[in-house]
Design a protein around this motif. Structure first.
Motif, PDB file in Angstrom:
ATOM      1  N   PHE A  31      45.860  19.435  34.882  1.00 21.50           N
ATOM      2  CA  PHE A  31      47.251  19.593  34.451  1.00 21.50           C
ATOM      3  C   PHE A  31      47.334  20.517  33.236  1.00 21.50           C
ATOM      4  CE2 PHE A  31      51.021  18.541  32.052  1.00 21.50           C
ATOM      5  CZ  PHE A  31      52.001  18.507  33.032  1.00 21.50           C
ATOM      6  N   VAL A  32      46.501  20.265  32.229  1.00 22.83           N
ATOM      7  CA  VAL A  32      46.544  21.053  30.992  1.00 22.83           C
ATOM      8  C   VAL A  32      46.171  22.514  31.254  1.00 22.83           C
ATOM      9  CG1 VAL A  32      45.443  21.357  28.735  1.00 22.83           C
ATOM     10  CG2 VAL A  32      46.170  19.086  29.469  1.00 22.83           C
ATOM     11  N   VAL A  33      45.112  22.735  32.007  1.00 25.51           N
ATOM     12  CA  VAL A  33      44.675  24.108  32.283  1.00 25.51           C
ATOM     13  C   VAL A  33      45.721  24.851  33.111  1.00 25.51           C
ATOM     14  CG1 VAL A  33      42.938  25.480  33.506  1.00 25.51           C
ATOM     15  CG2 VAL A  33      42.232  23.606  32.019  1.00 25.51           C
ATOM     16  N   THR A  34      46.294  24.189  34.115  1.00 24.21           N
ATOM     17  CA  THR A  34      47.314  24.828  34.944  1.00 24.21           C
ATOM     18  C   THR A  34      48.559  25.153  34.134  1.00 24.21           C
ATOM     19  OG1 THR A  34      46.496  23.668  36.887  1.00 24.21           O
ATOM     20  CG2 THR A  34      48.695  24.619  37.045  1.00 24.21           C
ATOM     21  N   ALA A  35      49.014  24.203  33.310  1.00 20.78           N
ATOM     22  CA  ALA A  35      50.196  24.452  32.471  1.00 20.78           C
ATOM     23  C   ALA A  35      49.937  25.615  31.520  1.00 20.78           C
ATOM     24  CB  ALA A  35      50.563  23.193  31.686  1.00 20.78           C
ATOM     25  N   GLY A  36      48.756  25.629  30.925  1.00 18.24           N
ATOM     26  CA  GLY A  36      48.416  26.739  30.032  1.00 18.24           C
ATOM     27  C   GLY A  36      48.364  28.062  30.759  1.00 18.24           C
ATOM     28  N   GLY A  37      47.761  28.059  31.930  1.00 15.40           N
ATOM     29  CA  GLY A  37      47.681  29.298  32.702  1.00 15.40           C
ATOM     30  C   GLY A  37      49.037  29.825  33.120  1.00 15.40           C
ATOM     31  N   VAL A  38      49.907  28.953  33.579  1.00 12.67           N
ATOM     32  CA  VAL A  38      51.253  29.376  33.973  1.00 12.67           C
ATOM     33  C   VAL A  38      52.031  29.847  32.750  1.00 12.67           C
ATOM     34  CG1 VAL A  38      53.461  28.610  34.934  1.00 12.67           C
ATOM     35  CG2 VAL A  38      51.337  27.954  36.045  1.00 12.67           C
ATOM     36  N   VAL A  40      50.851  31.155  29.954  1.00 12.95           N
ATOM     37  CA  VAL A  40      50.337  32.463  29.525  1.00 12.95           C
ATOM     38  C   VAL A  40      50.825  33.556  30.475  1.00 12.95           C
ATOM     39  CG1 VAL A  40      48.231  33.855  29.320  1.00 12.95           C
ATOM     40  CG2 VAL A  40      48.355  31.601  28.265  1.00 12.95           C
ATOM     41  N   ALA A  41      50.770  33.266  31.770  1.00 16.20           N
ATOM     42  CA  ALA A  41      51.211  34.256  32.749  1.00 16.20           C
ATOM     43  C   ALA A  41      52.713  34.530  32.626  1.00 16.20           C
ATOM     44  CB  ALA A  41      50.878  33.779  34.155  1.00 16.20           C
ATOM     45  N   ALA A  42      53.480  33.503  32.331  1.00 15.38           N
ATOM     46  CA  ALA A  42      54.926  33.664  32.233  1.00 15.38           C
ATOM     47  C   ALA A  42      55.345  34.249  30.892  1.00 15.38           C
ATOM     48  CB  ALA A  42      55.616  32.322  32.436  1.00 15.38           C
ATOM     49  N   GLY A  43      54.542  34.026  29.856  1.00 13.28           N
ATOM     50  CA  GLY A  43      54.925  34.473  28.518  1.00 13.28           C
ATOM     51  C   GLY A  43      54.459  35.875  28.211  1.00 13.28           C
ATOM     52  N   PRO A  44      53.308  35.996  27.539  1.00 14.40           N
ATOM     53  CA  PRO A  44      52.850  37.299  27.060  1.00 14.40           C
ATOM     54  C   PRO A  44      52.691  38.348  28.167  1.00 14.40           C
ATOM     55  CG  PRO A  44      51.548  35.539  26.097  1.00 14.40           C
ATOM     56  CD  PRO A  44      52.424  34.916  27.123  1.00 14.40           C
ATOM     57  N   ALA A  45      52.182  37.969  29.295  1.00 15.84           N
ATOM     58  CA  ALA A  45      51.975  38.941  30.366  1.00 15.84           C
ATOM     59  C   ALA A  45      53.282  39.287  31.069  1.00 15.84           C
ATOM     60  CB  ALA A  45      50.959  38.405  31.371  1.00 15.84           C
ATOM     61  N   ASP A  46      54.291  38.432  30.951  1.00 17.18           N
ATOM     62  CA  ASP A  46      55.603  38.596  31.575  1.00 17.18           C
ATOM     63  C   ASP A  46      55.492  38.892  33.066  1.00 17.18           C
ATOM     64  OD1 ASP A  46      58.599  40.553  31.084  1.00 17.18           O
ATOM     65  OD2 ASP A  46      58.347  38.420  31.440  1.00 17.18           O
ATOM     66  N   MET A  47      54.507  38.245  33.705  1.00 13.71           N
ATOM     67  CA  MET A  47      54.324  38.449  35.132  1.00 13.71           C
ATOM     68  C   MET A  47      55.315  37.619  35.949  1.00 13.71           C
ATOM     69  SD  MET A  47      50.186  38.456  35.199  1.00 13.71           S
ATOM     70  CE  MET A  47      50.056  38.450  36.965  1.00 13.71           C
ATOM     71  N   GLU A  54      59.529  24.556  35.472  1.00 16.12           N
ATOM     72  CA  GLU A  54      58.771  25.161  36.563  1.00 16.12           C
ATOM     73  C   GLU A  54      57.273  25.150  36.239  1.00 16.12           C
ATOM     74  OE1 GLU A  54      62.054  28.329  38.294  1.00 16.12           O
ATOM     75  OE2 GLU A  54      60.829  28.887  36.558  1.00 16.12           O
ATOM     76  N   THR A  55      56.959  25.399  34.965  1.00 16.51           N
ATOM     77  CA  THR A  55      55.565  25.342  34.531  1.00 16.51           C
ATOM     78  C   THR A  55      55.012  23.933  34.695  1.00 16.51           C
ATOM     79  OG1 THR A  55      55.923  27.127  32.949  1.00 16.51           O
ATOM     80  CG2 THR A  55      54.007  25.720  32.574  1.00 16.51           C
ATOM     81  N   MET A  56      55.783  22.939  34.281  1.00 18.42           N
ATOM     82  CA  MET A  56      55.330  21.549  34.406  1.00 18.42           C
ATOM     83  C   MET A  56      55.214  21.148  35.874  1.00 18.42           C
ATOM     84  SD  MET A  56      54.669  20.442  31.428  1.00 18.42           S
ATOM     85  CE  MET A  56      54.133  22.089  31.020  1.00 18.42           C
ATOM     86  N   ALA A  57      56.110  21.628  36.718  1.00 24.09           N
ATOM     87  CA  ALA A  57      56.042  21.312  38.147  1.00 24.09           C
ATOM     88  C   ALA A  57      54.782  21.923  38.768  1.00 24.09           C
ATOM     89  CB  ALA A  57      57.280  21.825  38.861  1.00 24.09           C
ATOM     90  N   ALA A  58      54.475  23.164  38.413  1.00 27.47           N
ATOM     91  CA  ALA A  58      53.260  23.796  38.938  1.00 27.47           C
ATOM     92  C   ALA A  58      52.018  23.024  38.494  1.00 27.47           C
ATOM     93  CB  ALA A  58      53.180  25.247  38.466  1.00 27.47           C
ATOM     94  N   ALA A  59      51.999  22.613  37.233  1.00 24.48           N
ATOM     95  CA  ALA A  59      50.864  21.837  36.725  1.00 24.48           C
ATOM     96  C   ALA A  59      50.785  20.482  37.418  1.00 24.48           C
ATOM     97  CB  ALA A  59      50.981  21.655  35.219  1.00 24.48           C
ATOM     98  N   GLY A  60      51.933  19.860  37.672  1.00 18.46           N
ATOM     99  CA  GLY A  60      51.963  18.571  38.358  1.00 18.46           C
ATOM    100  C   GLY A  60      51.447  18.654  39.782  1.00 18.46           C
ATOM    101  N   VAL A  61      51.816  19.724  40.485  1.00 13.53           N
ATOM    102  CA  VAL A  61      51.322  19.922  41.852  1.00 13.53           C
ATOM    103  C   VAL A  61      49.800  20.077  41.839  1.00 13.53           C
ATOM    104  CG1 VAL A  61      51.308  21.523  43.809  1.00 13.53           C
ATOM    105  CG2 VAL A  61      53.470  20.832  42.774  1.00 13.53           C
TER     106      VAL A  61
END
Length: 88
Positions: A31-38, A40-47, A54-61
């Protein structure tokens, strides 16, 4: 007549506790690694443009997938480990 060599109750409880602790640790880490990865991808990289929820949902899945994998590992692998690798 052959004698059954069954583990005592304390061993069974320790095995279940070990498995539960192992699975909980793996699930929280996922959960922690997925939330962090999403994040980072959504923030600084603006991908992506992912909201907090949505970040928490992705981590929960991802964490739910870890729980399912851990349960399957217990059914098909070592009883006191959430790993599918032999001897873990």
């Amino acid at each position: 007549m052959s004698e059954l060599n069954l583990p005592n109750a304390e061993t069974v409880v320790k095995t279940a506790k070990t498995y539960a602790r192992d699975l909980a640790e793996r699930t929280m880490a996922t959960f922690v690694v997925t939330a962090g990865g999403v994040a980072v991808a959504a923030g600084p990289a603006d991908m992506f443009r992912a909201s907090f929820w949505e970040t928490m949902a992705a981590a929960g899945v991802a964490a739910a997938g870890t729980v399912l994998k851990g349960m399957l590992a217990r059914a098909f692998g070592t009883k006191n480990s959430a790993s599918l690798a032999r001897g873990v």
